[in-house]
Scaffold this active site. Structure first.
Site, PDB file in Angstrom:
ATOM      1  N   LYS A 151      -0.654  -3.842 -43.615  1.00  0.00           N
ATOM      2  CA  LYS A 151      -1.052  -4.224 -44.976  1.00  0.00           C
ATOM      3  C   LYS A 151      -0.511  -5.617 -45.321  1.00  0.00           C
ATOM      4  O   LYS A 151      -1.247  -6.477 -45.803  1.00  0.00           O
ATOM      5  CB  LYS A 151      -0.538  -3.181 -45.986  1.00  0.00           C
ATOM      6  CG  LYS A 151      -0.931  -3.490 -47.425  1.00  0.00           C
ATOM      7  CD  LYS A 151      -0.791  -2.267 -48.291  1.00  0.00           C
ATOM      8  CE  LYS A 151       0.632  -1.873 -48.584  1.00  0.00           C
ATOM      9  NZ  LYS A 151       1.305  -2.745 -49.555  1.00  0.00           N
ATOM     10  N   ASP A 169      -3.974  -1.017 -50.216  1.00  0.00           N
ATOM     11  CA  ASP A 169      -2.747  -0.567 -50.870  1.00  0.00           C
ATOM     12  C   ASP A 169      -3.044   0.734 -51.623  1.00  0.00           C
ATOM     13  O   ASP A 169      -4.126   1.306 -51.503  1.00  0.00           O
ATOM     14  CB  ASP A 169      -2.197  -1.658 -51.798  1.00  0.00           C
ATOM     15  CG  ASP A 169      -3.001  -1.752 -53.086  1.00  0.00           C
ATOM     16  OD1 ASP A 169      -4.163  -1.278 -53.107  1.00  0.00           O
ATOM     17  OD2 ASP A 169      -2.472  -2.275 -54.079  1.00  0.00           O
TER      18      ASP A 169
END
Ligand code: SF4
Length: 262
Positions: A151, A169
């Site tokens: 991420k 997220d």
């Protein structure tokens, strides 16, 4: 609400294990047609043509550090600590010179600060030793740095290098599944679906549009459907509005109830 699913039949024991596994892991399909997905992102683009992240940074290195610090913390909380940290160390060499103890002291208001201070120190050392003090424009090289997962790497590639990555997220994961836009059991599954579904001109900014939408409008506990740009297109059975709000209702500028989620 979706129709209740039938009770699962018991699986015949003679069925090959590989076949059973492939049935279980096949991702659910998006509930939206190509035209509907295009319409959703066209509205996001019209409302906010150049969406920006909300983490404070001065350059690619400080962006990387800010994203590492933001894991399981709010952007606002990180932004309180980083101006002083970055004033003292806006490059890997300076961060190494600052030292782990001083970094820890400067970020102690951020959750998990001990681990994060160690990671920031070590990743700075590694950048100096292996990349000449330059943040690499490469997903694998980024993920090899301490404290940097997929991420974080995708956020840095997107913001700093303009790459069409989608960092999934908590907000994007929730939206993708709640709306049935890109259902998936893991962030990677959602990421793959979104990459496949979102029309090319919208991929690069889709990360920010979806985060802003999730943070300020389609919130976890109480989605603000009455000021949602895409309420007429949304297929969540529990939505509470069916008329799109005016574009001004998109993003941080629209927040008037104080209930921002990060
Ligand atoms: S209508 Fe409500 S549930 Fe649907 S996207 Fe908008 S805020 Fe989220």
């Amino acid at each position: 609400m979706a129709a209740p699913s039938r009770p699962a039949k018991s699986t015949p024991s003679s069925k090959p294990a590989a076949a059973k596994a492939s049935v279980r892991t096949k991702p659910a399909r998006s509930r939206y047609s190509k035209a509907e997905i295009e319409a959703i992102f066209r509205r996001f683009a019209a409302a906010e043509p150049e969406p920006k992240g909300e983490l404070f940074s001065l350059n690619t290195f400080t962006l990387l550090v800010a994203v590492v610090l933001s894991a399981q913390a709010t952007d606002a909380g990180v932004n309180k600590a980083t101006p002083e940290l970055f004033r003292l160390a806006d490059a890997p060499e300076k961060m190494v010179a600052l030292g782990e103890d001083r970094i820890r002291d400067l970020i102690k208001t951020i959750g998990l600060y001990k681990t994060k201070a160690k990671n920031v120190f070590l990743l700075s050392q590694q950048l100096v030793a292996e990349h000449g003090g330059v943040v690499p424009d490469d997903c694998e090289a980024l993920q090899a740095l301490p404290g940097v997962g997929r991420k974080t790497a995708n956020v840095v590639l997107n913001i700093a290098f303009g790459r069409p990555t989608i960092a999934v997220d908590t907000h994007i994961f929730r939206l993708a599944n709640r709306l049935g836009l890109a259902p998936g059991k893991t962030p990677e599954e959602v990421e793959r679906q979104l990459e496949r579904l979102i029309p090319e001109p919208y991929v690069r900014h889709s990360h920010h549009w979806l985060i802003l939408h999730g943070r300020y409008v389609c919130k976890a506990r109480k989605p603000a459907c009455e000021r949602c740009l895409i309420s007429d297109l949304c297929k969540w059975p529990e939505k509470t509005a069916d008329h799109p709000a005016m574009p001004v209702a998109f993003g941080a500028a629209a927040v008037n109830d104080g209930a921002v989620e990060d």
